[in-house]
Design a protein around this motif. Structure first.
Motif, PDB file in Angstrom:
ATOM      1  N   ALA A   1      -5.778   2.129  -8.101  1.00  0.00           N
ATOM      2  CA  ALA A   1      -6.514   1.209  -9.083  1.00  0.00           C
ATOM      3  C   ALA A   1      -6.825   1.606 -10.379  1.00  0.00           C
ATOM      4  O   ALA A   1      -6.524   0.897 -11.423  1.00  0.00           O
ATOM      5  CB  ALA A   1      -7.959   0.866  -8.280  1.00  0.00           C
TER       6      ALA A   1
ATOM      7  N   GLU B   1      -3.073   2.059 -12.164  1.00  0.00           N
ATOM      8  CA  GLU B   1      -2.347   0.712 -12.312  1.00  0.00           C
ATOM      9  C   GLU B   1      -2.719   0.318 -13.832  1.00  0.00           C
ATOM     10  O   GLU B   1      -2.174  -0.637 -14.312  1.00  0.00           O
ATOM     11  CB  GLU B   1      -2.694  -0.241 -11.261  1.00  0.00           C
ATOM     12  CG  GLU B   1      -1.826   0.035 -10.003  1.00  0.00           C
ATOM     13  CD  GLU B   1      -2.267  -0.812  -8.723  1.00  0.00           C
ATOM     14  OE1 GLU B   1      -3.328  -1.530  -8.885  1.00  0.00           O
ATOM     15  OE2 GLU B   1      -1.586  -0.519  -7.722  1.00  0.00           O
TER      16      GLU B   1
ATOM     17  N   PRO C   1      -2.818  -5.408  -0.785  1.00  0.00           N
ATOM     18  CA  PRO C   1      -2.866  -6.029  -2.215  1.00  0.00           C
ATOM     19  C   PRO C   1      -3.035  -7.440  -2.330  1.00  0.00           C
ATOM     20  O   PRO C   1      -3.252  -8.226  -1.454  1.00  0.00           O
ATOM     21  CB  PRO C   1      -1.096  -6.337  -2.509  1.00  0.00           C
ATOM     22  CG  PRO C   1      -0.376  -6.401  -1.079  1.00  0.00           C
ATOM     23  CD  PRO C   1      -1.487  -5.333  -0.411  1.00  0.00           C
TER      24      PRO C   1
ATOM     25  N   GLN D   1      -3.194  -9.039  -5.667  1.00  0.00           N
ATOM     26  CA  GLN D   1      -2.542  -9.789  -6.652  1.00  0.00           C
ATOM     27  C   GLN D   1      -1.441  -9.178  -7.071  1.00  0.00           C
ATOM     28  O   GLN D   1      -1.265  -7.887  -6.586  1.00  0.00           O
ATOM     29  CB  GLN D   1      -3.452  -9.718  -8.015  1.00  0.00           C
ATOM     30  CG  GLN D   1      -3.994  -8.323  -8.383  1.00  0.00           C
ATOM     31  CD  GLN D   1      -5.088  -8.357  -9.250  1.00  0.00           C
ATOM     32  OE1 GLN D   1      -5.323  -9.515  -9.952  1.00  0.00           O
ATOM     33  NE2 GLN D   1      -5.721  -7.389  -9.647  1.00  0.00           N
TER      34      GLN D   1
ATOM     35  N   THR E   1       0.091  -7.649  -9.773  1.00  0.00           N
ATOM     36  CA  THR E   1      -0.102  -6.555 -10.294  1.00  0.00           C
ATOM     37  C   THR E   1      -0.311  -5.275  -9.577  1.00  0.00           C
ATOM     38  O   THR E   1      -0.248  -4.249  -9.890  1.00  0.00           O
ATOM     39  CB  THR E   1      -0.945  -6.686 -11.585  1.00  0.00           C
ATOM     40  OG1 THR E   1      -2.113  -7.184 -11.013  1.00  0.00           O
ATOM     41  CG2 THR E   1      -0.215  -7.685 -12.303  1.00  0.00           C
ATOM     42  N   ASP E   2      -0.657  -5.491  -8.298  1.00  0.00           N
ATOM     43  CA  ASP E   2      -1.008  -4.350  -7.281  1.00  0.00           C
ATOM     44  C   ASP E   2       0.436  -3.449  -6.963  1.00  0.00           C
ATOM     45  O   ASP E   2       1.199  -4.483  -6.541  1.00  0.00           O
ATOM     46  CB  ASP E   2      -1.817  -4.815  -6.150  1.00  0.00           C
ATOM     47  CG  ASP E   2      -3.219  -5.327  -6.393  1.00  0.00           C
ATOM     48  OD1 ASP E   2      -3.785  -4.865  -7.488  1.00  0.00           O
ATOM     49  OD2 ASP E   2      -3.811  -6.035  -5.478  1.00  0.00           O
ATOM     50  N   THR E   3       0.255  -2.182  -6.809  1.00  0.00           N
ATOM     51  CA  THR E   3       1.306  -1.530  -6.648  1.00  0.00           C
ATOM     52  C   THR E   3       2.029  -2.218  -5.118  1.00  0.00           C
ATOM     53  O   THR E   3       3.235  -2.208  -4.940  1.00  0.00           O
ATOM     54  CB  THR E   3       1.354  -0.124  -6.562  1.00  0.00           C
ATOM     55  OG1 THR E   3       0.960   0.318  -7.972  1.00  0.00           O
ATOM     56  CG2 THR E   3       2.377   0.612  -5.959  1.00  0.00           C
TER      57      THR E   3
ATOM     58  N   TYR F   1       1.922  -4.802  -3.898  1.00  0.00           N
ATOM     59  CA  TYR F   1       2.489  -6.260  -3.750  1.00  0.00           C
ATOM     60  C   TYR F   1       3.863  -6.259  -3.679  1.00  0.00           C
ATOM     61  O   TYR F   1       4.344  -6.845  -2.829  1.00  0.00           O
ATOM     62  CB  TYR F   1       1.813  -6.992  -4.856  1.00  0.00           C
ATOM     63  CG  TYR F   1       2.114  -8.441  -4.639  1.00  0.00           C
ATOM     64  CD1 TYR F   1       1.262  -9.296  -3.805  1.00  0.00           C
ATOM     65  CD2 TYR F   1       3.279  -9.060  -5.175  1.00  0.00           C
ATOM     66  CE1 TYR F   1       1.542 -10.539  -3.898  1.00  0.00           C
ATOM     67  CE2 TYR F   1       3.422 -10.464  -5.054  1.00  0.00           C
ATOM     68  CZ  TYR F   1       2.635 -11.075  -4.146  1.00  0.00           C
ATOM     69  OH  TYR F   1       2.855 -12.650  -4.049  1.00  0.00           O
TER      70      TYR F   1
END
Length: 460
Positions: free
Chosen positions: A226, A229, A258, A260, A262-264, A266
């Motif tokens: 978090a 990112e 994840p 969203q 933009t989460d790694t 995802y």
């Protein structure tokens, strides 16, 4: 026109030729995020797809529409609802999704229809096909939450898609699917693209997204995901250009679920699924970099993260199949006088003496080892590294492998002849000697008019 331009263009175009040859006839599934379209970058992206298509690549395009759907909902005074990282699609959201998808389909078709002179689309004449290629099923009720018209891919009609792309068409798939009862479901672009790539056994799955790739810091410290990112948009924060599937799975297991895009985790979860499903290469690219698609496909290092079942770069001994790649690599250096010219017949005869470095099927470095056992020495010849990857240590890796091969033969020294790279060899333990030092058999073929310097290294 700047007179120096041709001198830049020709070497560059030659450097991408191996990638063009390697990808001709291959199937790529490209997942396009709706954020790219919202950012006004559709025209350039379509031009890049058209260039790939012109080079013989079979393209399947799956597009998303997250921001466009949000805009439709806001226009109707509605708000989005999510759970478990998925959208809850009620009847109003479904209507908005259909409107957004229809609008985007129109925009994409219009972009592919452009044919203005002096643009990459001039004369492209691409047939864009779409249809009911996706069968869906409902997500249903999860932990008491009814996802209503949100669905998952049940099946991809790979036969129909393959038939279309084999005729030269580019296939477009919207993130909608229909059940056997005719009910419509809102799907995610990532699910559609991943399922299509697996069904087609595509050579590449490429996500063009709002993230730059997998950040190196997250790979090393997943517990700080978090925090790290936040560096997605910091150009000084490096990304992992290549991630082995085993490492990607370990990283995914260490990351939180994840919530969203933009989460790694995802895009990583879809990359892992595709790789395990037989897709050879999965790429995560940033749409904010103009030409990211072309740079990823046609350059050695690319601009995003590639997930593969195993590391693509290999250092190995050459086989007869490598003759063409070796010739293509050394030809420019023969023309400028750096290397002595060698015929195809010579290289075919001596190919077993060569060591090569290849990346994703393209040879980027080579050298040959010619032993003189009676003198307990060997010559390293034709050491060549592609200009596109020089400075990355590949030359030293080949040198070490050649030294290992010479030691395995019981040889005591290794020598090279060079006219331009003496200092590179001296830095790596070679010493300058008189040409008379050469073994008698090599001395007879020494070209005195080239005045090549002879350098020797003692093998420990």
């Amino acid at each position: 026109m700047d007179l120096v331009f041709p001198h830049l263009f020709v070497p560059w175009f030659r450097s991408v030729a191996p990638h063009i040859h390697a990808h001709r006839g291959k199937t790529f599934v490209v997942g396009l995020s709706g954020e790219l379209i919202a950012a006004g970058k559709l025209e350039n992206f379509v031009q890049d797809l058209a260039l790939m298509h012109a080079m013989g690549i079979k393209v399947v395009l799956a597009h998303g529409f997250r921001p466009q759907l949000e805009e439709q909902l806001r226009a109707k005074g509605q708000v989005s609802h999510f759970s478990h990282g998925m959208r809850i699609t009620d009847p109003i959201a479904l209507d908005c999704a259909q409107e957004a998808a229809g609008q985007l389909r129109y925009e994409i078709e219009a972009a592919f229809s452009l044919g203005l002179p002096n643009t990459p689309m001039a004369g492209a004449s691409i047939s864009l096909m779409s249809g009911n290629f996706v069968t869906a099923r409902p997500v249903g009720i999860v932990d008491g939450v009814d996802f209503m018209h949100t669905g998952l891919v049940r099946k991809i009609d790979a036969v129909a898609i393959r038939r279309a792309i084999d005729t030269g068409a580019l296939v477009m798939i919207s993130p909608f699917g229909f059940s056997h009862t005719g009910e419509a479901f809102n799907l995610s672009m990532e699910d559609v693209a991943t399922s299509a790539a697996i069904a087609l056994q595509a050579d590449k799955l490429i996500f063009v997204t709002e993230v730059r790739g997998i950040l190196q810091g997250i790979v090393q410290e997943p517990q700080r995901a978090a925090e790290l990112e936040a560096g997605q948009h910091d150009p000084d924060v490096e990304i992992d250009q290549e991630l082995a599937l085993a490492d990607a799975k370990r990283l995914l297991a260490a990351l939180p679920n994840p919530l969203q895009p933009t989460d790694t985790a995802y895009y990583l979860q879809h990359a892992v699924k595709a790789s395990e499903g037989g897709v050879e290469r999965v790429h995560i690219l940033p749409f904010k970099v103009d030409g990211a698609l072309l740079m990823e496909v046609f350059t050695h290092d690319g601009v995003g993260t590639m997930i593969v079942d195993e590391k693509l770069e290999s250092l190995r001994e050459a086989t007869p199949d490598d003759v063409g790649g070796i010739l293509q690599l050394i030809e420019p250096f023969e023309q400028d006088g750096t290397l002595v010219k060698r015929s195809r017949t010579e290289i075919e005869r001596d190919v077993g003496l060569y060591t090569v470095i290849e990346h994703d099927g393209v040879i980027f470095g080579c050298a040959a080892l010619y032993p003189f056992p009676e003198a307990h020495t060997a010559e390293m010849a034709a050491l060549t590294i592609s200009p596109s990857v020089q400075g990355q240590g590949d030359g030293e890796r080949i040198l070490k492998r050649i030294e290992q091969r010479a030691r395995a033969m019981g040889l005591q020294t290794l020598f090279v002849l060079t006219t331009r790279t003496m200092h590179w060899f001296i830095k790596r333990g070679f010493a300058l000697v008189d040409p008379d030092w050469l073994p008698e058999a090599r001395k007879r073929s020494y070209k005195w008019d080239r005045r090549s310097q002879v350098l020797v290294k003692h093998l420990k």
